[in-house]
Write a protein that holds these residues in place. Structure first.
Motif, PDB file in Angstrom:
ATOM      1  N   LEU A  46       0.826  -1.206   0.000  1.00  0.00           N
ATOM      2  CA  LEU A  46       0.000   0.000   0.000  1.00  0.00           C
ATOM      3  C   LEU A  46       0.863   1.259   0.000  1.00  0.00           C
ATOM      4  O   LEU A  46       0.565   2.225  -0.710  1.00  0.00           O
ATOM      5  CB  LEU A  46      -0.936   0.002   1.218  1.00  0.00           C
ATOM      6  N   GLY A  47       1.953   1.246   0.783  1.00  0.00           N
ATOM      7  CA  GLY A  47       2.845   2.393   0.817  1.00  0.00           C
ATOM      8  C   GLY A  47       3.501   2.654  -0.536  1.00  0.00           C
ATOM      9  O   GLY A  47       3.577   3.793  -0.996  1.00  0.00           O
ATOM     10  N   GLY A  48       3.953   1.582  -1.183  1.00  0.00           N
ATOM     11  CA  GLY A  48       4.573   1.729  -2.500  1.00  0.00           C
ATOM     12  C   GLY A  48       3.577   2.207  -3.543  1.00  0.00           C
ATOM     13  O   GLY A  48       3.877   3.094  -4.352  1.00  0.00           O
ATOM     14  N   LEU A  90      -4.607  -4.306  -4.411  1.00  0.00           N
ATOM     15  CA  LEU A  90      -5.311  -4.041  -3.155  1.00  0.00           C
ATOM     16  C   LEU A  90      -6.460  -5.011  -2.948  1.00  0.00           C
ATOM     17  O   LEU A  90      -6.744  -5.415  -1.811  1.00  0.00           O
ATOM     18  CB  LEU A  90      -5.810  -2.597  -3.130  1.00  0.00           C
ATOM     19  N   ALA A  91      -7.144  -5.392  -4.035  1.00  0.00           N
ATOM     20  CA  ALA A  91      -8.214  -6.386  -3.911  1.00  0.00           C
ATOM     21  C   ALA A  91      -7.651  -7.735  -3.497  1.00  0.00           C
ATOM     22  O   ALA A  91      -8.313  -8.505  -2.786  1.00  0.00           O
ATOM     23  CB  ALA A  91      -8.972  -6.510  -5.236  1.00  0.00           C
ATOM     24  N   ASN A  92      -6.417  -8.057  -3.922  1.00  0.00           N
ATOM     25  CA  ASN A  92      -5.788  -9.325  -3.547  1.00  0.00           C
ATOM     26  C   ASN A  92      -5.265  -9.318  -2.115  1.00  0.00           C
ATOM     27  O   ASN A  92      -5.350 -10.324  -1.407  1.00  0.00           O
ATOM     28  CB  ASN A  92      -4.615  -9.623  -4.490  1.00  0.00           C
ATOM     29  N   TRP A  93      -4.710  -8.192  -1.693  1.00  0.00           N
ATOM     30  CA  TRP A  93      -4.015  -8.141  -0.409  1.00  0.00           C
ATOM     31  C   TRP A  93      -4.927  -7.783   0.765  1.00  0.00           C
ATOM     32  O   TRP A  93      -4.581  -8.052   1.919  1.00  0.00           O
ATOM     33  CB  TRP A  93      -2.861  -7.147  -0.475  1.00  0.00           C
ATOM     34  N   VAL A 142      -6.963   5.085   0.946  1.00  0.00           N
ATOM     35  CA  VAL A 142      -5.623   5.636   1.168  1.00  0.00           C
ATOM     36  C   VAL A 142      -4.879   5.742  -0.156  1.00  0.00           C
ATOM     37  O   VAL A 142      -4.270   6.771  -0.474  1.00  0.00           O
ATOM     38  CB  VAL A 142      -4.829   4.746   2.155  1.00  0.00           C
ATOM     39  N   TYR A 143      -4.936   4.663  -0.941  1.00  0.00           N
ATOM     40  CA  TYR A 143      -4.239   4.631  -2.231  1.00  0.00           C
ATOM     41  C   TYR A 143      -4.706   5.744  -3.154  1.00  0.00           C
ATOM     42  O   TYR A 143      -3.916   6.549  -3.657  1.00  0.00           O
ATOM     43  CB  TYR A 143      -4.480   3.260  -2.869  1.00  0.00           C
ATOM     44  N   MET A 144      -6.020   5.832  -3.364  1.00  0.00           N
ATOM     45  CA  MET A 144      -6.537   6.799  -4.327  1.00  0.00           C
ATOM     46  C   MET A 144      -6.479   8.235  -3.810  1.00  0.00           C
ATOM     47  O   MET A 144      -6.512   9.185  -4.603  1.00  0.00           O
ATOM     48  CB  MET A 144      -7.959   6.423  -4.719  1.00  0.00           C
ATOM     49  N   SER A 145      -6.366   8.410  -2.503  1.00  0.00           N
ATOM     50  CA  SER A 145      -6.232   9.764  -1.971  1.00  0.00           C
ATOM     51  C   SER A 145      -4.890  10.385  -2.342  1.00  0.00           C
ATOM     52  O   SER A 145      -4.732  11.604  -2.338  1.00  0.00           O
ATOM     53  CB  SER A 145      -6.387   9.759  -0.448  1.00  0.00           C
TER      54      SER A 145
END
Length: 424
Positions: A8-10, A121-124, A135-138
């Motif tokens: 997620l951070g990457g 993200l759907a996998n993890w 968080v990702y899309m923000s």
């Protein structure tokens, strides 16, 4: 530490630099490109449409590459393509070169970020999927908040819009490095499970867990079955409207505000505020999306977006420009995150990349009409008012329809066994 948080951070860094800096930064330098190259607004706006079309229409290609080569190779290859494309744009001298260069940028962004990021993200993540997506899309909004004013100041200081393309190229180069080092396709590759929780232990503790308030299918849909459901197409239509409005604002808002007497830096700052509030809206939706049905958040977000379009008509002062930016940014951010969260919740993660790719394949060509239509309308009438009012009127329909939508029924699940509790 659960490796999903590193993923997620990457991904967040890549989205911050890729979409946040390149996509939003492009909207800031368009006025200077028009002035320097002598293009009409319709001609320049076609570049926005090409960018959007390539980002969306290449979704199935991204899904194919993920299945064939893996996520890491797909993302790194897309990033390198983007670096080359921005260098090409730095040297462009004609409309044809502009359209080719911006098309390659769009293709690279699709391979580097949009489809691969949501697929990962759907996998993890399962329990915290909406939060992770939020968080990702923000990060694209956060990137825009910093990049839009920075690039505007850079161009104003140097007097050369081409320098902005070099900054975008550096952003994509760093994104490529992150993708190559960090990304892994699935939790199994790191010897762990989604959310870092062993399914066997989760099942043992299921009886003690609090009832799930948000519908999440317990069986993933096949692509052909998902395409036969009404909710899938309702989500698609709403996504068209959300993206259509975003395209108009991203391509024309700076031009419109400058026509009304707003200074270049304030207009660029308003775009930055849209990015910042969009980031806040996306994060807010991510936090709430695991507790409340994302369809409600989608409806509210689109309603705010249509209200903001009316406000843009009257954005002749810094106060109104910033007020428009706040409402539009927050609403658009909510809607953008709610759509992928709904798709994952309703149809599962097995074919998620393909369903996202098909969504982009349908949404992109329809939504890409926005910048062209807005630019052409201004060239003919000298005003954006009719386009902004028409969008607001049309957007009201999905605002109401999406509230009526219910989760699809999976063909292999008996009707007597509830899939999950919907929060109505």
């Amino acid at each position: 530490m659960f490796y999903g948080w590193i993923i997620l951070g990457g991904l967040s860094a890549i989205y911050f630099l890729g979409i946040g800096t390149v996509y939003y930064g492009f909207s800031v330098i368009i006025p200077e490109m028009i002035k320097d190259m002598g293009w009409s607004r319709a001609e320049a706006s076609l570049g926005f449409s090409i960018l959007g079309i390539l980002v969306g229409m290449s979704g199935p290609l991204a899904a194919f590459c993920i299945g064939r080569f893996g996520v890491r190779t797909t993302m790194a290859g897309g990033g390198l393509m983007g670096v080359a494309a921005t260098i090409f744009c730095y040297y462009m001298t004609s409309l044809t070169q502009y359209y080719i260069g911006i098309g390659l940028v769009g293709l690279s962004l699709s391979l580097l970020s949009v489809v691969p990021g949501l697929h990962l993200l759907a996998n993890w993540f399962t329990r915290k999927r909406a939060l992770a997506i939020g968080v990702y899309m923000s990060m694209s909004g956060a990137g825009a908040f910093f990049a839009a004013p920075m690039l505007a100041l850079l161009v104003q200081t140097t007097g050369n819009w081409r320098d902005a393309w070099l900054v975008m190229g550096l952003a994509l180069l760093f994104s490529t490095i992150v993708a190559a080092i960090v990304m892994r396709d699935s939790p199994q590759d790191m010897g762990t499970f989604p959310d870092g929780i062993d399914p066997a232990l989760a099942a043992a503790n299921k009886a003690e867990a609090a009832p799930q308030r948000v519908h999440q299918t317990v069986a993933s849909f096949e692509v052909k079955d998902a395409l036969r459901t009404l909710p899938y197409w309702m989500i698609i239509i709403t996504s068209v409207v959300v993206t259509f409005g975003h395209g108009i604002v991203n391509s024309q808002a700076v031009l419109h505000m400058r026509d009304l007497g707003i200074t270049p830096v304030i207009a660029a700052s308003a775009i930055g505020i849209i990015g910042g509030l969009s980031a806040g809206g996306r994060l807010f939706t991510g936090i709430l999306g695991d507790r409340f049905d994302p369809r409600f958040l989608l409806s509210i977000g689109l309603a705010m977006e249509l209200i903001a379009m009316v406000m843009l008509i009257f954005a002749s002062s810094p106060f109104m420009a910033y007020a428009f930016a706040v409402v539009f940014g927050a609403g658009n951010g909510m809607a953008i995150v709610a759509v992928p969260a709904l798709l994952a919740n309703y149809f599962g993660n097995k074919n998620y990349a393909s369903l996202i790719g098909i969504r982009l394949l349908v949404v992109t060509p329809l939504a890409s009409i926005g910048p062209i239509l807005a630019g052409y309308t201004f060239d003919v009438t000298g005003s954006y008012t009719s386009v902004l009012l028409a969008f607001s009127a049309v957007a009201l329909i999905p605002v109401l329809v999406i509230l009526w939508m219910r989760p699809p029924a999976h063909k292999d699940l008996p009707a007597a066994i509830p899939v999950a509790a919907a929060s109505d």
